[in-house]
Motif scaffolding. Sequence first.
Motif, PDB file in Angstrom:
ATOM      1  N   GLN A  33       0.841  -1.191   0.000  1.00  0.00           N
ATOM      2  CA  GLN A  33       0.000   0.000   0.000  1.00  0.00           C
ATOM      3  C   GLN A  33       0.876   1.240   0.000  1.00  0.00           C
ATOM      4  O   GLN A  33       1.938   1.260   0.634  1.00  0.00           O
ATOM      5  CB  GLN A  33      -0.918   0.017   1.220  1.00  0.00           C
ATOM      6  N   ASN A  35       0.412   5.641   0.185  1.00  0.00           N
ATOM      7  CA  ASN A  35      -0.521   6.757   0.361  1.00  0.00           C
ATOM      8  C   ASN A  35      -0.211   7.914  -0.572  1.00  0.00           C
ATOM      9  O   ASN A  35      -1.119   8.554  -1.104  1.00  0.00           O
ATOM     10  CB  ASN A  35      -0.481   7.236   1.815  1.00  0.00           C
ATOM     11  N   SER A  36       1.083   8.182  -0.761  1.00  0.00           N
ATOM     12  CA  SER A  36       1.483   9.340  -1.551  1.00  0.00           C
ATOM     13  C   SER A  36       2.734   8.995  -2.356  1.00  0.00           C
ATOM     14  O   SER A  36       3.749   8.576  -1.794  1.00  0.00           O
ATOM     15  CB  SER A  36       1.761  10.535  -0.623  1.00  0.00           C
ATOM     16  N   TRP A  55      -1.078   1.018  -7.320  1.00  0.00           N
ATOM     17  CA  TRP A  55      -1.527   1.608  -6.054  1.00  0.00           C
ATOM     18  C   TRP A  55      -2.690   2.551  -6.371  1.00  0.00           C
ATOM     19  O   TRP A  55      -2.526   3.775  -6.500  1.00  0.00           O
ATOM     20  CB  TRP A  55      -0.373   2.341  -5.388  1.00  0.00           C
ATOM     21  N   THR A  56      -3.849   1.983  -6.482  1.00  0.00           N
ATOM     22  CA  THR A  56      -5.003   2.692  -7.052  1.00  0.00           C
ATOM     23  C   THR A  56      -5.523   3.821  -6.164  1.00  0.00           C
ATOM     24  O   THR A  56      -6.157   4.756  -6.667  1.00  0.00           O
ATOM     25  CB  THR A  56      -6.142   1.694  -7.326  1.00  0.00           C
ATOM     26  N   ASP A  57      -5.271   3.749  -4.861  1.00  0.00           N
ATOM     27  CA  ASP A  57      -5.829   4.754  -3.950  1.00  0.00           C
ATOM     28  C   ASP A  57      -4.820   5.839  -3.568  1.00  0.00           C
ATOM     29  O   ASP A  57      -5.156   6.757  -2.816  1.00  0.00           O
ATOM     30  CB  ASP A  57      -6.343   4.084  -2.674  1.00  0.00           C
ATOM     31  N   ALA A  58      -3.588   5.726  -4.055  1.00  0.00           N
ATOM     32  CA  ALA A  58      -2.559   6.680  -3.653  1.00  0.00           C
ATOM     33  C   ALA A  58      -2.736   8.018  -4.374  1.00  0.00           C
ATOM     34  O   ALA A  58      -3.193   8.071  -5.515  1.00  0.00           O
ATOM     35  CB  ALA A  58      -1.175   6.110  -3.964  1.00  0.00           C
ATOM     36  N   ARG A  59      -2.351   9.102  -3.699  1.00  0.00           N
ATOM     37  CA  ARG A  59      -2.268  10.393  -4.366  1.00  0.00           C
ATOM     38  C   ARG A  59      -0.884  10.486  -5.004  1.00  0.00           C
ATOM     39  O   ARG A  59       0.120  10.192  -4.362  1.00  0.00           O
ATOM     40  CB  ARG A  59      -2.472  11.532  -3.377  1.00  0.00           C
ATOM     41  N   HIS A  82      -7.450   6.715 -12.695  1.00  0.00           N
ATOM     42  CA  HIS A  82      -6.892   7.286 -11.468  1.00  0.00           C
ATOM     43  C   HIS A  82      -7.111   8.797 -11.473  1.00  0.00           C
ATOM     44  O   HIS A  82      -6.766   9.474 -12.431  1.00  0.00           O
ATOM     45  CB  HIS A  82      -5.393   6.977 -11.387  1.00  0.00           C
ATOM     46  N   HIS A  84      -6.498  10.840  -8.422  1.00  0.00           N
ATOM     47  CA  HIS A  84      -5.784  11.507  -7.322  1.00  0.00           C
ATOM     48  C   HIS A  84      -4.390  11.909  -7.793  1.00  0.00           C
ATOM     49  O   HIS A  84      -3.392  11.249  -7.503  1.00  0.00           O
ATOM     50  CB  HIS A  84      -5.689  10.591  -6.098  1.00  0.00           C
ATOM     51  N   HIS A  85      -4.323  13.019  -8.502  1.00  0.00           N
ATOM     52  CA  HIS A  85      -3.065  13.385  -9.147  1.00  0.00           C
ATOM     53  C   HIS A  85      -2.881  14.899  -9.151  1.00  0.00           C
ATOM     54  O   HIS A  85      -3.799  15.658  -9.456  1.00  0.00           O
ATOM     55  CB  HIS A  85      -3.040  12.859 -10.591  1.00  0.00           C
TER      56      HIS A  85
END
Length: 405
Positions: A33, A35-36, A55-59, A82, A84-85
């Motif tokens: 996992q 996160n960023s 990592w589909t949920d990461a920013r 995705h 979160h970019h």
Amino acid sequence: MRQDLELRGDPLGRFYTDPAIGQVFVSLFDRRQANSILDLGSGGGSLTVAAARRWTDARIQTVDVDLGAEEHIRTGMASAGHVHHDHLVADVLDENLPEMIGGPRFDLAVCNPPYARIKWRDGFSRILAEAGMEGLQTLPTPALSSDIMFIAQILRLAEPGAEVGVIVPDGLVSARRHRAVRQALLERVRVMRVVQLPRRSFRGTEAQAHVIVFRNERGRGEPVEISRLDADGVSSPIVVGNEDARIRMNHGYYQSVTGTLRKGFSLRGIGAEITRGSLSSAQARACREPVFHTSSFNQPSTFDYRLNGAGVASDRPGRRIAGPGDILLARVDRNLHRKICVVSQGQAILSDCIYRIRVPANWRDAVVRGFLSDAGQAALIGATRGVGARMLSKEDLLALEIETP
């Protein structure tokens, strides 16, 4: 990066990552996992998109000086689903980049730095110091290539314990002149694995490249896993001690000195004398006496090479002479591993692209046959460096293990 990069082709020295390489690249991380995520010098975003798919949920934060990069990245991110970019148009090696981004906050980073030389600027001292690599400031500035400075900048932006993957050129993992850099890196971070990529992995270059994956924590002398990527995927790793990794970290080299070759010998071990020829290409063309160059490997018998000269002046600095009993090996050539012979008669002056190897007479046959064996050919290839024309250093040749025929 700014326009002080010096490289032909792309003005920023970039060679773009094939999407297939990007997928392998992100598979090399241990972290399940994230996160960023940071992609420094993102270019068209191949590594960014590969990271987004894993990592589909990461920013994800991308940074590039190219004004056109963001549009390409947005398109790729949309295809990955995705959202979160964030993208920042900035000089990647700006000393104030942490302030622009908001400080160290990334637990994973991916990076494919440009293959380029960079001009030293005052801000680099701050970057190296805050990355914990201030000792590198004592090195000649040409040794501080873009990949080193990118790694230092990433370390300023990464959280403690963050995982980082960087694509680096062959010189960083194998060149003798970069040994101090490898030592500094192994002390500053925990290098987990190095994967040698196939040639032509990047559009526009045959350069040999490697992926280094490390964790942002102090190295404590841990061993390093060294593998290679081929048609069958990533190979089983060769585990290399930390001290050996400081000398070299390329898979081709360690593959050549393990397994069956442990029953062999080295040129250093048998007391070989290796001398590099002396004449430059221009001097060789102008010389009126016989000269042996890489193009001179043109006779059918490896063990019975007959040189045209006789009574050539004596061997001395600036004028190296080959004669009967000498083993000659190309030092620089695309196919140097195949260019080897034993002089049976005659003399010639050697160009600086040739090594003269002198060994005890009872070892001569074993050395040449060892080089010509399949294992010997693989060992020579593994010890070379370079794009196009390969180069073999004297130190690596002396250390090379040769299988006993």
